[in-house]
Design a protein around this motif. Sequence first.
Motif, PDB file in Angstrom:
ATOM      1  N   GLU A   1       1.109  -1.134   0.393  1.00 32.18           N
ATOM      2  CA  GLU A   1       0.404  -0.080  -0.112  1.00 32.18           C
ATOM      3  C   GLU A   1       0.693   1.188  -0.428  1.00 32.18           C
ATOM      4  O   GLU A   1       0.548   2.389  -0.932  1.00 32.18           O
TER       5      GLU A   1
ATOM      6  N   THR B   1       3.656   1.003  -0.751  1.00 33.25           N
ATOM      7  CA  THR B   1       4.809   1.425  -2.583  1.00 33.25           C
ATOM      8  C   THR B   1       3.569   2.718  -3.041  1.00 33.25           C
ATOM      9  O   THR B   1       4.115   2.899  -4.044  1.00 33.25           O
ATOM     10  N   VAL B   2       2.460   1.412  -3.276  1.00 40.20           N
ATOM     11  CA  VAL B   2       1.860   2.026  -4.453  1.00 40.20           C
ATOM     12  C   VAL B   2       1.270   3.454  -4.206  1.00 40.20           C
ATOM     13  O   VAL B   2       1.140   4.229  -4.715  1.00 40.20           O
ATOM     14  N   GLU B   3       1.060   4.169  -2.687  1.00 41.80           N
ATOM     15  CA  GLU B   3       1.143   4.990  -2.514  1.00 41.80           C
ATOM     16  C   GLU B   3       2.214   6.225  -3.272  1.00 41.80           C
ATOM     17  O   GLU B   3       2.050   7.175  -4.510  1.00 41.80           O
ATOM     18  N   GLU B   4       3.447   5.745  -2.742  1.00 46.25           N
ATOM     19  CA  GLU B   4       4.394   6.334  -3.294  1.00 46.25           C
ATOM     20  C   GLU B   4       4.447   6.537  -4.980  1.00 46.25           C
ATOM     21  O   GLU B   4       4.291   7.479  -5.582  1.00 46.25           O
ATOM     22  N   ARG B   5       3.526   5.041  -5.363  1.00 50.91           N
ATOM     23  CA  ARG B   5       3.763   5.075  -6.625  1.00 50.91           C
ATOM     24  C   ARG B   5       2.236   6.150  -7.353  1.00 50.91           C
ATOM     25  O   ARG B   5       3.097   6.545  -8.517  1.00 50.91           O
ATOM     26  N   THR B   6       1.871   5.932  -6.702  1.00 54.66           N
ATOM     27  CA  THR B   6       0.475   6.800  -6.957  1.00 54.66           C
ATOM     28  C   THR B   6       1.264   8.116  -7.328  1.00 54.66           C
ATOM     29  O   THR B   6       0.539   8.579  -8.092  1.00 54.66           O
ATOM     30  N   LYS B   7       2.082   8.804  -6.146  1.00 53.08           N
ATOM     31  CA  LYS B   7       1.991   9.787  -6.236  1.00 53.08           C
ATOM     32  C   LYS B   7       3.288  10.641  -7.161  1.00 53.08           C
ATOM     33  O   LYS B   7       3.006  10.931  -7.928  1.00 53.08           O
ATOM     34  N   GLU B   8       3.825   9.512  -7.281  1.00 47.95           N
ATOM     35  CA  GLU B   8       5.234   9.522  -8.739  1.00 47.95           C
ATOM     36  C   GLU B   8       3.757   9.680  -9.856  1.00 47.95           C
ATOM     37  O   GLU B   8       4.881  10.142 -10.430  1.00 47.95           O
ATOM     38  N   LEU B   9       3.810   8.638  -9.526  1.00 45.71           N
ATOM     39  CA  LEU B   9       2.661   8.805 -11.153  1.00 45.71           C
ATOM     40  C   LEU B   9       1.897  10.032 -11.396  1.00 45.71           C
ATOM     41  O   LEU B   9       1.964  10.792 -12.650  1.00 45.71           O
ATOM     42  N   THR B  10       1.103   9.991 -10.492  1.00 47.83           N
ATOM     43  CA  THR B  10       0.270  11.476 -10.450  1.00 47.83           C
ATOM     44  C   THR B  10       1.483  13.144 -10.809  1.00 47.83           C
ATOM     45  O   THR B  10       1.070  13.443 -12.073  1.00 47.83           O
TER      46      THR B  10
ATOM     47  N   ASN C   1       2.293  12.517 -14.413  1.00 45.48           N
ATOM     48  CA  ASN C   1       1.122  12.313 -14.971  1.00 45.48           C
ATOM     49  C   ASN C   1       0.637  14.280 -15.294  1.00 45.48           C
ATOM     50  O   ASN C   1       0.839  14.289 -15.990  1.00 45.48           O
TER      51      ASN C   1
END
Length: 700
Positions: free
Chosen positions: A396, A398-407, A410
């Motif tokens: 979770e 990592t996903v959060e971090e990745r989501t942030k990175e992705l955002t 993006n």
Amino acid sequence: MHCTNCRNGLFKVWRLVLILLLAVQFLGVGMHSAAAQPADSADRVLVINSQPYTTEWFNSLNDRFVEEINRLQPSELKISYEYIDGNIANDPAVAATVIEFLKHKYQLRQFRLIIAIMPSGCKFLLEHGDKFAQGIPQLYVLPTLQQVEKISSRPQAGIVQSTGNAILGTLQNIKTLLPHVRHLYVVAGAGADDQEYMARARRYLGHEKLYDQVTYLSGLDTTELVHALSAAPKDSAVMMLTYVANRQGQPMTTVQVLKTVTPLLHIPAFSFYDTVFGQGIVGGNLTSTEAYGETLAAAADRMLSGEQRFFVMTASTRYMYDWRQLKRWKIPEARLPAERQVRFVEYTVWDRYRWEIIGAILLIALQTGLIGLLLYYRKRQAQLATTLRQINAQLEMTVEERTKELTDSNEELTAANEELRALNEQMFAMNETLDDLNRKMAAEISEKEQLSETLAEANRKLKELDRMKSMFIASMSHELRTPLNSIIGFTGITLQEMSGPLNEEQKDNLSRVKRSANHLLALITDVIDISKIESGRIDSYSQTFSLNELVKEAVDTIQTQVEDKGMVLEVSMPAEVSMFTDRRRLLQCLINLLSNAMKYSESGKISVEVRPLKQTVELAVSDTGIGIAEADLPKLFEPFERVKSHLQVKAGGTGLGLYLTKKLVMEVLKGEIDVQSIQGQGSTFIIRIPARVEEGRAAL
Ligand code: ADP
């Protein structure tokens, strides 16, 4: 001694009792026979038996015999039994009394067969039979070997025996079943038959030497027997023979003895007949009472049916074992003979339900294993669940971090996208511009193509015009040359003062006229030639000629002028070179080059060099004149081009000489022309003409 006396006393008492008994019987029989007169006519069989009627052995044998003989014989037999105590009957006085008694008892009865059982019974019949039963067929059951010999000499006699030697078989079998046994106790009663069997056992053991030590116990009471056997070493066994009476002559049965004694023994007991089977013995090679009964009935049937000669019938023995005793003495079944019967099998719960128990244990073990496995898996599952939760939490994060990175990415991408879109639009606009340009270029190209066509057309026209111009020039030049020739001719004649003397001024003027006319003629001649070449109408005529002569002819044209200038002219060429080409044009070219060399040189020398090569002839004209600057070299062969120099005017010229020479070399002679020059030092012009060249003689 004391004991022997006791036995003798007891024996006397028994004898007295027996005589009294016989007397009572005798009286009874006497009374009875008197009442039963006349004689009983039924079929009768007399059984003389040395076994007391109390023995299970005899009862069992007899039951089977009676049953079987009645089945075999058509009418019912009346069987009488007489017990003859072997020990007592050995006494001649007793025997005589017994015989008397039997005579009286059976005097009026007719026996068809007399059967004697066991050695003592057989002995009595053998010794005394004639006295009370003469002429009656006799059947002997289990006689001794010596008795068999005597019986065989009798006319009406049969024998029933055992097939195998049950005693010896059992004695050997003990050793097989219990190989550790070294000490054997042989037990028998004190009866006559008992002693007979004891004697047989002694004989066998003496002969076979099966055991290290053998102890014989005869006629002991059960208490004595237990006492005697309790002292036996562990590696011992008991062989129980028959037990008809004890030492005091009291009747006993083997079954009784075994029943009492064997439970108290610490060593196994064996025997040789089936009556005692199941009474505490392990087993052995057993005779069968039933087999005896059956065989006896069969033998009796034969004798009753009239067979009178001597014969022997046998009853079989068999190996039988008491399962309980085998277990008690831990005798493995593998040691038993192949042909055997095991009885009294008492399966323990383990024996009976062994596989069920094993199955149940296995099942329980399996279940336990499964439960253990289940518990292990549960534990593992719990561990896994914890690990999974941890991994999930990590994931979770990592996903959060990745989501942030992705955002972030993006957003960057969106910005980049915007830029790209703007770029795209720009490119689109550029594209349109390019399209416009393309269209314009296409239009221009088509215009150019049109122009090109127009140009080509114009070119064609120009070429035509050029040709027409050349033709015009050619014809005009020709027309011009005629008057020029007469001008030159007449000027020459006038200058030679053929038509009267001239003053110096006139001479000078006329000379100028003649020079100008010559120059004009040369110019016209060149122009005509160029025009002819350009209009493609120049004449060409190839021939074989001597190059040496041609060179000489060219050199001659400038020889005088060279000498006037004080210069030297050199020619270098092989002795005889002939070639095949347009001679006139080659000469024209060579003269042009020599003329130029002479014109543009003030001192030094002019040389001509001829080099015949394989396919070409090279003619080089060199001078030590003013030379030509490198920058001017490309201009030399252009029409009307003249290089500026101090000799330009003095040399005179049109700027057409080299142009014409090049045209002739390339287009008429199909060769090439080249120049090498250094300003202020001199020049070399080289012509290469393709020609069939031969040195020494003219080519054809
Ligand atoms: P022209 O009639 O002037 O001699 P050409 O065509 O024969 O015309 O020669 C062209 C020019 O080349 C000449 O004007 C001269 O300047 C130069 N030229 C030709 N031959 C020589 C030479 N041997 N040495 C130096 N200059 C030369």
